[in-house]
Structures are given as C-alpha cells and as structure tokens.
Scaffold this motif. Structure first.
Motif, short mmCIF file in Angstrom:
data_model
loop_
_atom_site.label_atom_id
_atom_site.label_comp_id
_atom_site.label_asym_id
_atom_site.label_seq_id
_atom_site.Cartn_x
_atom_site.Cartn_y
_atom_site.Cartn_z
N ASP A 1 -23.79 76.24 17.76
CA ASP A 1 -23.07 76.57 18.86
C ASP A 1 -21.68 75.96 18.89
OD1 ASP A 1 -22.01 76.56 21.63
OD2 ASP A 1 -23.57 75.91 22.53
N PRO A 2 -20.59 76.54 18.78
CA PRO A 2 -19.31 76.00 18.34
C PRO A 2 -18.95 75.03 19.62
CG PRO A 2 -19.15 78.17 17.96
CD PRO A 2 -20.65 77.84 18.51
N ALA A 3 -19.64 74.88 20.91
CA ALA A 3 -19.34 74.35 22.06
C ALA A 3 -19.86 72.88 21.94
CB ALA A 3 -19.91 75.04 23.38
N LEU A 4 -20.73 72.60 20.85
CA LEU A 4 -21.41 71.38 20.80
C LEU A 4 -20.23 70.55 20.16
CD1 LEU A 4 -24.64 72.38 19.16
CD2 LEU A 4 -24.45 71.39 21.25
N ALA A 5 -20.33 69.10 20.82
CA ALA A 5 -19.46 68.20 20.24
C ALA A 5 -19.95 67.53 19.22
CB ALA A 5 -18.89 67.28 21.30
N LEU A 6 -19.19 66.91 18.20
CA LEU A 6 -19.60 66.21 17.13
C LEU A 6 -19.20 64.65 17.24
CD1 LEU A 6 -21.37 66.60 14.22
CD2 LEU A 6 -18.94 67.29 13.24
N LEU A 7 -20.24 63.68 17.15
CA LEU A 7 -19.88 62.46 17.30
C LEU A 7 -20.04 61.80 16.09
CD1 LEU A 7 -19.33 60.04 19.17
CD2 LEU A 7 -21.93 59.87 19.53
N VAL A 8 -18.82 61.34 15.50
CA VAL A 8 -18.71 60.59 14.13
C VAL A 8 -17.87 59.58 13.95
CG1 VAL A 8 -19.22 63.05 12.96
CG2 VAL A 8 -17.00 62.08 13.48
N ALA A 9 -17.70 58.93 12.89
CA ALA A 9 -16.73 57.89 12.49
C ALA A 9 -15.54 58.23 12.78
CB ALA A 9 -17.19 57.20 11.44
N PRO A 10 -14.37 57.42 13.36
CA PRO A 10 -12.78 57.98 13.48
C PRO A 10 -12.37 57.91 12.00
CG PRO A 10 -13.52 56.22 15.05
CD PRO A 10 -14.84 56.41 14.13
N GLY A 11 -11.52 58.84 11.62
CA GLY A 11 -11.01 58.84 10.32
C GLY A 11 -11.75 59.40 9.07
N SER A 12 -12.88 59.71 9.55
CA SER A 12 -13.92 60.04 8.52
C SER A 12 -13.73 61.40 7.98
CB SER A 12 -15.39 60.22 8.96
OG SER A 12 -15.53 61.06 10.09
N LEU B 1 -13.96 72.20 15.95
CA LEU B 1 -14.80 71.69 16.96
C LEU B 1 -14.34 70.71 17.64
CD1 LEU B 1 -17.70 71.20 14.28
CD2 LEU B 1 -17.71 72.89 16.39
N LYS B 2 -14.91 70.15 18.83
CA LYS B 2 -14.60 69.00 19.76
C LYS B 2 -15.23 67.83 18.87
CE LYS B 2 -15.31 66.53 24.02
NZ LYS B 2 -15.94 66.64 25.24
N VAL B 3 -14.43 66.88 18.17
CA VAL B 3 -15.07 65.74 17.59
C VAL B 3 -14.72 64.51 18.25
CG1 VAL B 3 -14.87 64.61 15.18
CG2 VAL B 3 -14.43 67.27 15.52
N VAL B 4 -15.60 63.63 18.56
CA VAL B 4 -15.60 62.45 19.20
C VAL B 4 -15.53 61.24 18.35
CG1 VAL B 4 -16.39 61.15 21.08
CG2 VAL B 4 -16.25 63.62 21.28
N GLY B 5 -14.83 60.47 18.30
CA GLY B 5 -14.67 59.06 17.41
C GLY B 5 -15.50 57.90 18.22
N GLU B 6 -16.53 57.48 17.39
CA GLU B 6 -17.55 56.45 17.76
C GLU B 6 -17.46 55.06 17.05
OE1 GLU B 6 -22.27 56.52 18.14
OE2 GLU B 6 -21.38 57.12 16.07
N ALA B 7 -17.46 53.88 17.99
CA ALA B 7 -17.75 52.64 17.34
C ALA B 7 -19.09 52.20 17.67
CB ALA B 7 -16.49 51.89 17.73
N PHE B 8 -19.16 51.01 16.86
CA PHE B 8 -20.63 50.25 17.04
C PHE B 8 -20.34 48.84 17.73
CE2 PHE B 8 -21.08 53.62 14.17
CZ PHE B 8 -22.36 54.00 14.37
#
Length: 252
Positions: free
Chosen positions: A137-148, A159-166
């Motif tokens: 589903d291309p509407a799904l966002a992808l949660l990943v590391a910034p700059g990866s 895709l909608k790509v969202v940057g994550e931190a810990f």
C-alpha cells in the motif's frame, strides 16, 4: 506548539513467554510498532496488541524483521533482497488482517532491529523494504532513521518517510546508534532518558557518547517496550514532554 510522535515496540510476547505490559504502555503512546511473528510475537500477541491499540486510540504500525526468533531479530542476516521483499509483505500482510479484525488498521511500517540498522547503508535490503511497502500500500508511511539509505530510496519512490530518534539509546558521534553489544548502548536511568527525549523533541539534537552535541531532527521518538521499566520510562517521558509544551501526536 511543538509536536512529536511517541512510539514503542510492542507485541513481542511469544507463546508462554510474556514480554512487557502492552495495554498499560499504550496509555502513554501515540503509535505502536507491533511485532509480526518473525523476530518476536505470534498471532495471539498480535491480536492482543491490536485490540489494545484500538481501545487506546493509538496508531498501529507493522514491525517486521528478519526471520530470527532465536536472535530476537538483532543479528544481521544476508537475506537475498527478493526473498526479504516477500518476507516483509508476508509479515505486514498478517498484521493488516489482524488489525482489521480488531477494529483498526496498519498505518505505517517500521522494520526491527538488525534490519532497521542494515537499511541505513545496505542498498539492496533497503530497496527490498521500499518495494514491499509499495506493493502492499503506497499510502503506508515508513518509519526509519534520518539520513539513512532507506529514507533516500523511500522518498525517491514517493513514499511518506518519517524520521525517528531514540530516547533510550546511546548515539555515536556520527549519529548512528551505539551497538547493543557495547556497554551503555541502552539507557536505563529515567533522568537520562527524559533529558535525551527533551533534547531531541525541543532542541533537535542529541549528546553523543563522546560528549559532542549533534543535530538530529525527527518526527517520532521511540522507547523500547522490552527495556526493563519501560512503562515507567514512557510515563516519565510523556509527562516531561507535555510539561515542556510538546504535543504528543501520531504522524500516521
């Protein structure tokens, strides 16, 4: 008012082995990354987590990983990208069905553990994950590391790509996570976790293990549900963020 998403990895119980208190943890989250059965979790755990997320109004994300129950998905596997694509589709598809059965839906995908780390630089595996999300589903966002690498490929694919931190992991000076094999890789002190969460959400930076301050902008903060004391940490982080005027909202 600044805003950020607060997510945690959940649904990682397996059979008689129970890990974490997902329903209680959901009270402090805006998004929940639910294990899909390959690194942890099983159908019953997936069902419980989906039901808890639906009841709490928390956004559901799929948390697929390598086929590695013994290693909890925290060992790199040199999986052929075509095979990995199929395995991601399989895992996310299973959670989509379970979420639908419990009155909610999968809004995003966040790969787990060693796969998450590999996607930062492994072009073949990063592309496999992007291709799997596009196929599902291309509407799904992808949660990943910034700059990866996976962020670059995901954005290029539309895709909608969202940057994550810990909030509960130590960082190297280059912005990567300290490997779990090293002492101090996981933060357990509530004061340190809260301080790092505030730094990331308000100042958009993090203090690396060598004391350097590095810029890090993210739309989502993660706490690990398998960390001892995860429930208390989540409550403390949410309270500190809200006291600082940060709104907690899901990105999905």
């Amino acid at each position: 008012m600044p805003a950020i998403d607060l997510n945690a990895d959940v649904g990682e119980s397996f059979g008689q082995w129970r890990l974490g208190d997902d329903p209680a943890l959901m009270e402090h989250l805006s998004s929940a990354n639910i294990a899909c059965g390959f690194h942890a979790g099983d159908p019953a755990a997936m069902a419980r987590s989906c039901a808890a997320a639906a009841a709490a109004g928390v956004s559901v994300g799929a948390h697929p990983g390598y086929r590695d129950l013994a290693g909890f998905g925290r060992r790199f596997l040199d999986v052929d990208p075509a095979e990995l694509r199929h395995e991601i589709i399989y895992q996310v598809g299973a959670l989509q069905a379970m979420a639908r059965a419990y009155g909610t839906g999968v809004r995003y995908v966040k790969p787990h553990g060693a796969l998450y780390n590999a996607m930062a630089h492994h072009t073949g595996q990063a592309q496999a994950v992007v291709d799997a999300v596009l196929a599902l589903d291309p509407a799904l966002a992808l949660l990943v590391a910034p700059g990866s690498e996976v962020m670059r490929l995901g954005l290029a694919a539309g895709l909608k790509v969202v940057g994550e931190a810990f909030a509960d992991r130590a960082y190297n000076p280059d912005g990567t996570l300290v490997p779990r094999s090293r002492p101090g890789a996981v933060l357990h002190d509530p004061g340190a976790v809260v301080a790092q969460a505030l730094d990331l959400a308000v100042e958009h930076r993090v203090t690396a293990v060598d004391g350097s301050r590095i810029p890090l902008t993210a739309q989502s903060l993660c706490l690990h549900g398998d960390t001892p004391g995860a429930l208390a940490l989540a409550a403390a982080v949410r309270k500190a963020l809200e006291d600082a005027g940060v709104s907690i909202n899901s990105f999905a």
